[in-house]
Design an enzyme around this catalytic site. Structure first.
Site, PDB file in Angstrom:
ATOM      1  N   CYS A 382       0.834  -1.203   0.000  1.00  0.00           N
ATOM      2  CA  CYS A 382       0.000   0.000   0.000  1.00  0.00           C
ATOM      3  C   CYS A 382       0.877   1.264   0.000  1.00  0.00           C
ATOM      4  O   CYS A 382       1.481   1.559  -1.016  1.00  0.00           O
ATOM      5  CB  CYS A 382      -0.997  -0.044   1.138  1.00  0.00           C
ATOM      6  N   HIS A 508      -3.643  -5.014   0.264  1.00  0.00           N
ATOM      7  CA  HIS A 508      -3.068  -5.554   1.504  1.00  0.00           C
ATOM      8  C   HIS A 508      -3.097  -7.084   1.494  1.00  0.00           C
ATOM      9  O   HIS A 508      -4.048  -7.685   2.015  1.00  0.00           O
ATOM     10  CB  HIS A 508      -3.877  -5.062   2.710  1.00  0.00           C
ATOM     11  N   GLU A 510      -1.536  -9.128   3.268  1.00  0.00           N
ATOM     12  CA  GLU A 510      -1.448  -9.712   4.622  1.00  0.00           C
ATOM     13  C   GLU A 510      -2.820 -10.053   5.205  1.00  0.00           C
ATOM     14  O   GLU A 510      -2.936 -10.917   6.064  1.00  0.00           O
ATOM     15  CB  GLU A 510      -0.680  -8.763   5.557  1.00  0.00           C
TER      16      GLU A 510
HETATM   17  N1  GLN Z   1      -2.022   6.736   2.637  1.00  0.00           N
HETATM   18  C1  GLN Z   1      -2.141   5.975   1.442  1.00  0.00           C
HETATM   19  C2  GLN Z   1      -3.484   6.148   0.772  1.00  0.00           C
HETATM   20  O1  GLN Z   1      -4.455   6.496   1.399  1.00  0.00           O
HETATM   21  C3  GLN Z   1      -1.840   4.494   1.702  1.00  0.00           C
HETATM   22  C4  GLN Z   1      -2.791   3.845   2.641  1.00  0.00           C
HETATM   23  C5  GLN Z   1      -2.290   2.532   3.180  1.00  0.00           C
HETATM   24  O2  GLN Z   1      -1.093   2.266   3.204  1.00  0.00           O
HETATM   25  N2  GLN Z   1      -3.184   1.694   3.663  1.00  0.00           N
HETATM   26  O3  GLN Z   1      -3.607   5.916  -0.394  1.00  0.00           O
END
Ligand code: GLN
Length: 547
Positions: A382, A508, A510
């Site tokens: 992410c 994600h 995970e």
């Molecule tokens: N801050 C970033 C976004 O909102 C990544 C979010 C995250 O890592 N879950 O796109």
């Protein structure tokens, strides 16, 4: 009709109600029952999505896009079945629903009160889950500790349900602490007696008491707890500290906890729990043949719960590879050009963590540059993926001031940008790209090799995205978008060429790793780290792999 097991906690928080609930559910599932677990959280936030990780650890996201308590992660990791919004309800959500109904006039002029309106809504949420999905048994964990003011409506709702359904259909498992006083060389039952009394005052009594303890409970102590807490002697269960949370189902099986639950619920035992895969996992976990050191670069590394699912995914993937994964916490805020090499050079792999906001971002970018240039296996998740895009733009494409518009609204190179449909959103909760989305992988990629299939579905929680205006330039310079959302064309996975393992995922992974199905990207990342580690021990191999 489904049967219900309520899991409450006494004496203190952090006793591991979630793990006990997940362990009981695992054993019942292994006996052939269809089970699920629900968490009721007594706080007023509508969901934990707006909570800071310092407050509440990681926010776990389900397929249907619910931002939930991290205990749901344990439930999925133990049961390998997906949970949903219905599996996590907070007081805030209950009140929001009841207040909205009041505004619609649905209560026909009646005074709206905690009893019956809030308790009825709690009961409706509990039973709805079972009827919707045809479960045999629903376990419902009540957050907090018995005696907390905010958990009273939940205790009352359980009392009513037990009265309505009868004790054969609805039991209460109370998890408590039996402290050992070193000076007296004695285990003490009084705090447990008090916490059961508190429950009794509210008309509820436990059917089973699970005792967290550092010392074994002898027969006398068990009898004393049974007598003063009004449960059967076989209903007093010892839960000794375990080496790993994944031992707990087997420990509970040894204590007969699953059989006792079934007996109290008047259900047949069906079969001995089939835990073949589970035991296979534990054997591998406890007998690693090699070891790797992985750097976890993030801004909440001092807080174990902030990256819970990532740490657990490492355990699953390590066991799969029969390799011990030592996670080295690296605070992204403290990384700079001076200490970069000394902090990262001993590692066999670098994972750059998800996150929000500016803090620690430059450290993450430095770590990624180091991993890219030194061909150390790299996995970005992410924000970690977004940082890899920024790093590549700055140091390979030469866009020195490239950034995400989350960090710098006016960057001349917004390589990570917010999408049009997200731009006018001012409300915070539940407004990100949330939940499962499809992704199509390029068959010439490490990711495809890992998954072994081109169509995958993974969970998201973010607002910003790869800015496709720059895609051509990235691809020409060697960073490829190897995973894309087939409907929207959004970039979901990036990889670079000529690197042993460099994968950035916008989603994600995970969140979908379980004991019985470790996540393929984590498995491949650990495998790449193992290869890197053995090449390090044999430097001539490093040179040939770099060529
Ligand atoms: N801050 C970033 C976004 O909102 C990544 C979010 C995250 O890592 N879950 O796109």
């Amino acid at each position: 009709m489904a049967k219900y097991i309520f899991v409450t906690g006494g004496v203190t928080s952090s006793l591991g109600k979630g793990i006990i609930a997940a362990s009981v559910a695992k054993l019942l599932q292994a006996r052939g029952f269809k089970v699920t677990i629900q968490k009721l959280d007594p706080y007023i936030n509508v969901d934990p999505g707006t909570l800071n990780p310092y407050e509440h650890g990681e926010c776990y996201v389900t397929d249907d896009g619910a931002e939930t308590d991290l205990d749901l992660g344990h439930y999925e990791r133990f049961l390998s079945t997906p949970t949903s919004q219905a599996n996590n309800v907070t007081t805030g959500r209950i009140y929001q629903y009841v207040i909205n109904k009041e505004r619609e006039g649905a209560y026909l002029g009646k005074t709206v009160q905690v009893i019956p309106h809030i308790t009825d809504e709690i009961k409706r949420r509990i039973t709805l889950l079972a009827t919707k999905h045809d479960y045999d048994i629903v376990l419902t964990e009540i957050g907090g500790t018995v005696g907390d003011i905010e958990s009273l409506p939940y205790i009352e709702a359980i009392r009513q349900l037990q009265w309505e359904m009868g004790n054969d259909n609805c039991i209460v498992l109370h998890l408590t602490l039996i402290p050992y006083l070193k000076a007296a060389k004695e285990l003490k039952t009084k705090p447990t007696q008090h916490s059961v009394k508190l429950m009794n005052e509210n008309g509820l009594s436990p059917d089973i008491i699970v005792c967290r303890t550092e010392e074994p409970l002898n027969a006398d102590i068990k009898r004393k707890i049974a007598l003063f807490c009004n449960v059967t002697i076989d209903g007093v269960i010892e839960a000794a500290d375990a080496e790993t949370i994944y031992d707990v189902p087997l420990n509970m099986m040894r204590e007969n906890l699953d059989a006792i639950c079934l007996e109290k619920l008047k259900l047949p035992l069906r079969q001995e729990p089939d835990l073949k895969n589970w035991k296979g996992f534990l054997t591998k976990l406890k007998n690693p043949k090699s070891k790797v050191k992985i750097g976890l670069v993030g801004k909440y590394v001092e807080l174990q719960d902030a990256y819970k699912s990532i740490l657990e995914a490492f355990i699953h993937a390590g066991a799969m590879n029969e390799c011990k994964v030592e996670v080295v916490n690296i605070h992204s805020e403290h990384l700079d050009n001076e200490n970069l090499k000394s902090s990262l050079s001993g590692l066999d792999g670098i994972l750059v963590a998800p996150g929000f906001g500016n803090r620690g971002i430059e450290g993450k970018i430095l770590a990624i540059q180091y991993a890219r240039e030194n061909k150390i296996p790299f996995f970005g998740i992410c924000l970690g993926m977004q940082c890899s895009v920024i790093e590549f733009a700055r140091n390979v494409l030469g866009f020195e001031t490239a950034n995400s518009t989350e960090m710098d609204k006016h960057t001349p190179y917004p390589v990570i940008d917010i999408m049009e449909d997200q731009k006018n959103i001012i409300q915070m909760g539940g407004t990100m790209r949330l939940g499962a989305f499809d992704c199509e992988l390029n068959i010439n990629s490490k990711s495809y090799e890992a998954y072994g299939k081109p169509y995958i579905s993974e969970r998201h929680r973010h607002r910003w995205e790869f800015n496709n205006t720059y895609l051509d330039q990235f691809e020409k310079a060697g960073m490829k978008a190897v995973g894309k959302n087939p409907k929207t064309g959004l970039v979901e996975v990036v990889e670079i060429e000529n690197h042993p393992f460099y994968v950035g995922a916008q989603y994600h992974p995970e969140l979908k790793s379980t004991v019985e199905n470790p996540h393929p990207l984590f498995v491949s990342f650990i495998k790449a780290a193992m290869d890197y580690s053995s090449r390090k021990k044999n430097p001539s191999a490093i040179e040939s792999s770099a060529n």
